[in-house]
Design an enzyme around this catalytic site. Structure first.
Site, PDB file in Angstrom:
ATOM      1  N   HIS A  74      47.155  -8.782  46.241  1.00 15.41           N
ATOM      2  CA  HIS A  74      47.256  -7.423  45.713  1.00 15.41           C
ATOM      3  C   HIS A  74      47.779  -6.463  46.779  1.00 15.41           C
ATOM      4  O   HIS A  74      47.222  -6.385  47.876  1.00 15.41           O
ATOM      5  CB  HIS A  74      45.889  -6.958  45.210  1.00 15.41           C
ATOM      6  CG  HIS A  74      45.364  -7.813  44.096  1.00 15.41           C
ATOM      7  ND1 HIS A  74      44.479  -8.848  44.309  1.00 15.41           N
ATOM      8  CD2 HIS A  74      45.628  -7.785  42.767  1.00 15.41           C
ATOM      9  CE1 HIS A  74      44.209  -9.429  43.156  1.00 15.41           C
ATOM     10  NE2 HIS A  74      44.894  -8.808  42.200  1.00 15.41           N
TER      11      HIS A  74
ATOM     12  N   SER B 218      46.310  -6.995  37.185  1.00 20.97           N
ATOM     13  CA  SER B 218      45.722  -6.257  38.301  1.00 20.97           C
ATOM     14  C   SER B 218      46.747  -5.466  39.107  1.00 20.97           C
ATOM     15  O   SER B 218      46.398  -4.475  39.748  1.00 20.97           O
ATOM     16  CB  SER B 218      44.982  -7.224  39.236  1.00 20.97           C
ATOM     17  OG  SER B 218      45.848  -8.259  39.684  1.00 20.97           O
TER      18      SER B 218
ATOM     19  N   ASN C  43      49.551 -14.128  36.589  1.00 22.54           N
ATOM     20  CA  ASN C  43      48.330 -14.930  36.475  1.00 22.54           C
ATOM     21  C   ASN C  43      48.576 -16.242  35.741  1.00 22.54           C
ATOM     22  O   ASN C  43      47.843 -17.217  35.952  1.00 22.54           O
ATOM     23  CB  ASN C  43      47.233 -14.129  35.767  1.00 22.54           C
ATOM     24  CG  ASN C  43      46.667 -13.042  36.654  1.00 22.54           C
ATOM     25  OD1 ASN C  43      46.354 -13.266  37.816  1.00 22.54           O
ATOM     26  ND2 ASN C  43      46.555 -11.836  36.119  1.00 22.54           N
TER      27      ASN C  43
ATOM     28  N   GLY D 101      43.415  -9.702  35.958  1.00 23.53           N
ATOM     29  CA  GLY D 101      43.225 -11.093  35.583  1.00 23.53           C
ATOM     30  C   GLY D 101      43.883 -11.484  34.279  1.00 23.53           C
ATOM     31  O   GLY D 101      43.829 -12.659  33.886  1.00 23.53           O
TER      32      GLY D 101
END
Length: 214
Positions: free
Chosen positions: A193, A40, A106, A77
């Site tokens: 993020h 992401s 992740n 993800g």
């Protein structure tokens, strides 16, 4: 100029413009590919299209007249296992000259073993290099609450994979963003993020390691 001559002149100019446009498209298609395989942080999660560091990379390459075509194969993800499974097909499709691997964050968020993250990254570097591509690994770090030992081992992992393979490495993609005093002002509400204003800094971090490969 008579009507007939005017129409002939317009037709001649139109053909020239179309030929130039087609030539430009062909040149773009023939440009060496820079493939980004990430999660992401590279897939513009929560951002407007064009605000992420990968899109900014294409703009910088264009501005500096470096004839590369960036292909963003990042998936929000994704883990190193996911990247490892889909990289061979991406290599066959795009035949990249350079591959940027931005994966691993992740894995840490899911508590996956560092050994599997290392194995997956090593496999991705190996298959990309075997396909004739130069490789850059974008490293990541985890917050202090993961523990100092785990945090150090995770941060060191990327250099440990890159060095023996003679791949380029960015030690910390979020340097200057996540480690600043006002870091929370640079992240989206999920605190994971980065905001759009952070992505030029992320690009600068990548650019330092990428520029020698171009």
């Amino acid at each position: 100029m008579s009507g007939l001559r005017r129409r002939a002149w317009v037709a001649h100019c139109s053909v020239g413009l179309l030929a130039g446009w087609a030539s430009g498209l062909a040149a773009a298609a023939d440009a060496p590919v820079l493939l980004v395989v990430g999660d992401s942080l590279s897939a513009e999660y929560g951002l407007k299209a064009g605000d992420g560091w990968v899109a900014l990379l294409q703009k910088r390459l264009n501005d500096q007249k470096k004839p590369y075509r960036v292909v963003n194969a990042s998936i929000s993800g994704d883990t190193t296992a996911g990247g490892r499974s889909r990289l061979p097909a991406a290599l066959r499709t795009h035949k990249p000259a350079i591959v940027v691997i931005e994966l691993g964050g992740n894995d840490a968020l899911r508590g996956l073993p560092l050994s599997s993250t290392r194995d997956n990254l090593q496999a991705m570097v190996k298959v990309a290099q075997a396909a004739g591509a130069k490789v850059l690994l974008a490293g990541m770090q985890v917050p202090p609450n993961y523990g100092s030992a785990y945090g150090k081992d995770f941060a060191d992992l990327f250099e440990q994979v890159a060095k023996p393979a003679r791949a380029a490495v960015v030690p910390f993609l979020l340097k200057g963003v996540a480690d600043r005093a006002d870091a929370m002002d640079w992240f989206q509400p999920d605190r994971i993020h980065p905001l759009a204003k952070a992505h030029p800094l992320m690009l600068d971090n990548v650019w330092q390691a990428l520029k020698p490969l171009l």
